[in-house]
Design an enzyme around this catalytic site. Structure first.
Site, PDB file in Angstrom:
ATOM      1  N   ARG A  15      22.327  51.358  39.584  1.00  0.00           N
ATOM      2  CA  ARG A  15      22.171  50.298  38.580  1.00  0.00           C
ATOM      3  C   ARG A  15      23.209  49.185  38.703  1.00  0.00           C
ATOM      4  O   ARG A  15      23.081  48.149  38.072  1.00  0.00           O
ATOM      5  CB  ARG A  15      22.201  50.911  37.174  1.00  0.00           C
ATOM      6  N   LYS A  22      30.118  51.932  43.647  1.00  0.00           N
ATOM      7  CA  LYS A  22      30.384  51.746  42.217  1.00  0.00           C
ATOM      8  C   LYS A  22      31.853  51.940  41.850  1.00  0.00           C
ATOM      9  O   LYS A  22      32.429  51.133  41.122  1.00  0.00           O
ATOM     10  CB  LYS A  22      29.509  52.699  41.396  1.00  0.00           C
ATOM     11  N   ASP A 103      33.773  57.342  37.851  1.00  0.00           N
ATOM     12  CA  ASP A 103      33.256  56.183  37.119  1.00  0.00           C
ATOM     13  C   ASP A 103      33.586  56.232  35.625  1.00  0.00           C
ATOM     14  O   ASP A 103      32.993  55.519  34.833  1.00  0.00           O
ATOM     15  CB  ASP A 103      31.746  56.015  37.343  1.00  0.00           C
ATOM     16  N   GLY A 138      24.653  65.665  28.419  1.00  0.00           N
ATOM     17  CA  GLY A 138      24.541  67.112  28.277  1.00  0.00           C
ATOM     18  C   GLY A 138      25.027  67.500  26.884  1.00  0.00           C
ATOM     19  O   GLY A 138      26.092  67.057  26.446  1.00  0.00           O
ATOM     20  N   ASN A 225      27.847  52.498  34.626  1.00  0.00           N
ATOM     21  CA  ASN A 225      26.652  52.588  35.466  1.00  0.00           C
ATOM     22  C   ASN A 225      26.061  51.235  35.801  1.00  0.00           C
ATOM     23  O   ASN A 225      25.226  51.137  36.693  1.00  0.00           O
ATOM     24  CB  ASN A 225      25.579  53.425  34.763  1.00  0.00           C
ATOM     25  N   LYS A 349      55.612  24.840  46.223  1.00  0.00           N
ATOM     26  CA  LYS A 349      55.501  26.070  47.016  1.00  0.00           C
ATOM     27  C   LYS A 349      56.830  26.350  47.702  1.00  0.00           C
ATOM     28  O   LYS A 349      57.419  25.448  48.295  1.00  0.00           O
ATOM     29  CB  LYS A 349      54.409  25.903  48.077  1.00  0.00           C
ATOM     30  N   TYR A 385      54.988  20.340  57.195  1.00  0.00           N
ATOM     31  CA  TYR A 385      54.261  21.029  58.276  1.00  0.00           C
ATOM     32  C   TYR A 385      53.959  20.028  59.365  1.00  0.00           C
ATOM     33  O   TYR A 385      53.347  18.983  59.113  1.00  0.00           O
ATOM     34  CB  TYR A 385      52.973  21.606  57.672  1.00  0.00           C
ATOM     35  N   ARG A 438      60.020   1.150  54.571  1.00  0.00           N
ATOM     36  CA  ARG A 438      58.646   0.657  54.485  1.00  0.00           C
ATOM     37  C   ARG A 438      58.672  -0.803  54.907  1.00  0.00           C
ATOM     38  O   ARG A 438      59.726  -1.442  54.982  1.00  0.00           O
ATOM     39  CB  ARG A 438      58.087   0.780  53.076  1.00  0.00           C
TER      40      ARG A 438
END
Ligand code: UD1
Ligand code: MG
Length: 457
Positions: A15, A22, A103, A138, A225, A349, A385, A438
């Site tokens: 399911r 699962k 599960d 059960g 399930n 970073k 980089y 610049r």
């Protein structure tokens, strides 16, 4: 007490309608199987055996990564058949064998320990719960209080189907008895399966006491399930985390809109707005405020810091009194000192920013060491980089980086330096001076804009 733990995880999980086995689906960021393995580990030493079948290779890899053993069940002929496969792996020096379900992820170690205690190596102990709707489960059949049998829903009489007390799928049995008796199970039932639950009738026949322990809540015995059940259990789990945090004084704008996938440790007077996700290990010190829609993973946030909405933080440290966001991104290795300001659309970073440094708008700092009180202008970036290697940028104290600058690493900007806006800095800039790199501004006198040519018809 050292014990054997069997984790049944061979079932297909039809399911779930997923290629992923699962038990490898995640609840709160951790696989269902891992939740169960963690609970087993908390019960102390012994041997853990995972029963695998569907998706065996992936499930076995997950079991092995946690130091658990595994046995393959091919084909899958029922829960009794599953435990039969584990028999050779069960260590008789451990008097109790606990059976868990791969599960049923939120079983509390305390509950499992109580069940093991109830078994004590001489009784069959069942974990049960009373359900308003017991369909599919059960049923526990009692006679004058003592358990006589478990009858599967499909095999139950109408009267038995009225019973509300059900077997949760979790039991503890004396190891030597289990090893012998599980081999005698038969499959003469509605599903032609070897039912582990038939052990109850065998225990009764052997005059072995059968006892029951009640689960503390439905949450710890709910099985998964389907995607819907997974999502519902996730919400229950998150609700419990939200309540735990709020009991400790954390102010959540809405306990229904919080997700903690790992561990979140908060100081006092912490406020968290809606839709925040915390992953891995996150620590929020006293007085931290987290705005709406933040994702924070493996991070430490210092006292009084404010994380504005829509901020993403991973593998980073934020100093006391810092402001981050909205729409900021701190990546692994970002270390912000006290009172640092990181504004909107700024990415950091593997960089340290010392006390009072500010990068308020649209900027990138990668592999940089930034001094105190630096003002890092809008639109500026470290070009860290070169296409092959990463290089460091070092910015001294009290530096002012003009807007839209490119700092081509490796490069060092001396203390107190000013970089003119729009500069591309590829050589070290001396301390205390203005450095501009610049084209000089020129004005072309007498220049005329082109005129539109009129078309002749
Ligand atoms: C089982 C119990 C039922 C109980 C219910 C609780 C039996 C016969 N019945 O029923 O009394 O109320 O759990 O949820 O035990 N598995 C294997 N190999 C197999 C079959 C199952 O490893 O051949 C595993 C499944 O992957 C699952 C667990 O055993 O993790 C339980 O199996 P499932 O088919 O869900 O049993 P239920 O019919 O729900
Ligand atoms: Mg089931």
């Amino acid at each position: 007490m050292a014990l054997n733990v069997v984790i049944m995880a061979a079932g297909k999980g039809t399911r779930m309608k997923s290629a992923l086995p699962k038990v490898l689906h995640r609840l709160a960021g951790t696989s269902l199987l891992q939740h169960v393995l963690n609970a087993a580990a908390e019960l102390g030493g012994g041997r853990t055996v995972v029963i695998t079948g569907h998706g065996a290779e992936q499930v076995e890899a997950a079991a092995a990564a946690s130091g658990a053993a595994f046995v393959r069940q091919m084909p899958q002929l029922g829960t009794g058949h599953a435990v039969q496969q584990a028999v050779p792996a069960l260590d008789e020096r451990h008097p109790v064998t606990l059976i868990l379900n791969g599960d049923v992820p939120l079983i509390r170690p305390e509950t499992a320990a109580a069940l093991v205690q109830a078994c004590g190596g001489s009784k069959l102990a069942l974990l049960t719960i009373a359900l308003a709707d017991a369909t599919g489960y059960g049923r526990i059949v009692r006679d004058g209080g003592s358990v006589r049998a478990i009858v599967e829903h499909k095999d139950a009489t109408p009267a038995q189907r009225e019973l509300r007390e059900v077997y949760t799928g979790i039991m503890a049995a004396p190891t030597a008895w289990l090893k012998r008796r599980v081999m005698t199970l038969r499959n003469a039932n509605a599903q032609q399966e070897y039912y582990l639950t038939d052990l109850v009738a065998l225990a009764v026949a052997d005059s072995m006491p059968v006892v029951s322990t009640a689960a503390s809540s439905e949450t710890e015995v709910l099985g998964i399930n389907s995607p819907l059940q997974l999502a519902e259990l996730e919400r229950r789990y998150q609700r419990a985390q939200a309540e735990r945090l709020m009991e400790a004084g954390v102010r959540l704008a809405d306990p229904a809109r919080l997700d903690v996938r790992g561990s979140l440790v908060c100081g006092s007077d912490v406020e968290i707005d809606v839709n925040c996700v915390f992953e891995g290990d996150v620590q929020l010190a006293d007085g931290v405020r987290v705005g709406a829609n933040c994702v924070i993973r493996d991070a430490r946030i210092g006292a009084g810091a404010v994380i504005h909405p829509f901020t993403h933080i991973e593998g980073a440290q934020v100093g006391a009194g810092a402001f981050v966001g909205p729409f900021a991104r701190l990546r692994p290795g970002a270390e912000l000192g006290t009172e640092v300001h990181i504004g909107n659309f700024v990415e950091v970073k593997n960089s340290t920013l010392a006390r009072g440094a500010k990068a308020n708008h649209l900027a990138y700092l990668g592999d940089a060491t930034v001094g105190e009180r630096v003002n890092y202008g809008a639109g500026s970036i470290t070009a860290n980089y070169d296409g092959a290697n990463k290089h460091r940028t070092v910015i001294g104290n009290d530096v002012h980086i003009g807007s839209n600058s490119v700092l081509r690493a490796p490069v060092t900007i001396g203390d107190g330096a000013t970089i003119g806006a729009g500069s591309v800095i590829s050589k070290d800039a001396p301390p205390g001076e203005l450095t501009v790199a610049r084209a000089r501004q020129t004005t072309i006198a007498g220049w005329h804009r082109p005129q539109k040519v009129s078309k002749k018809v």
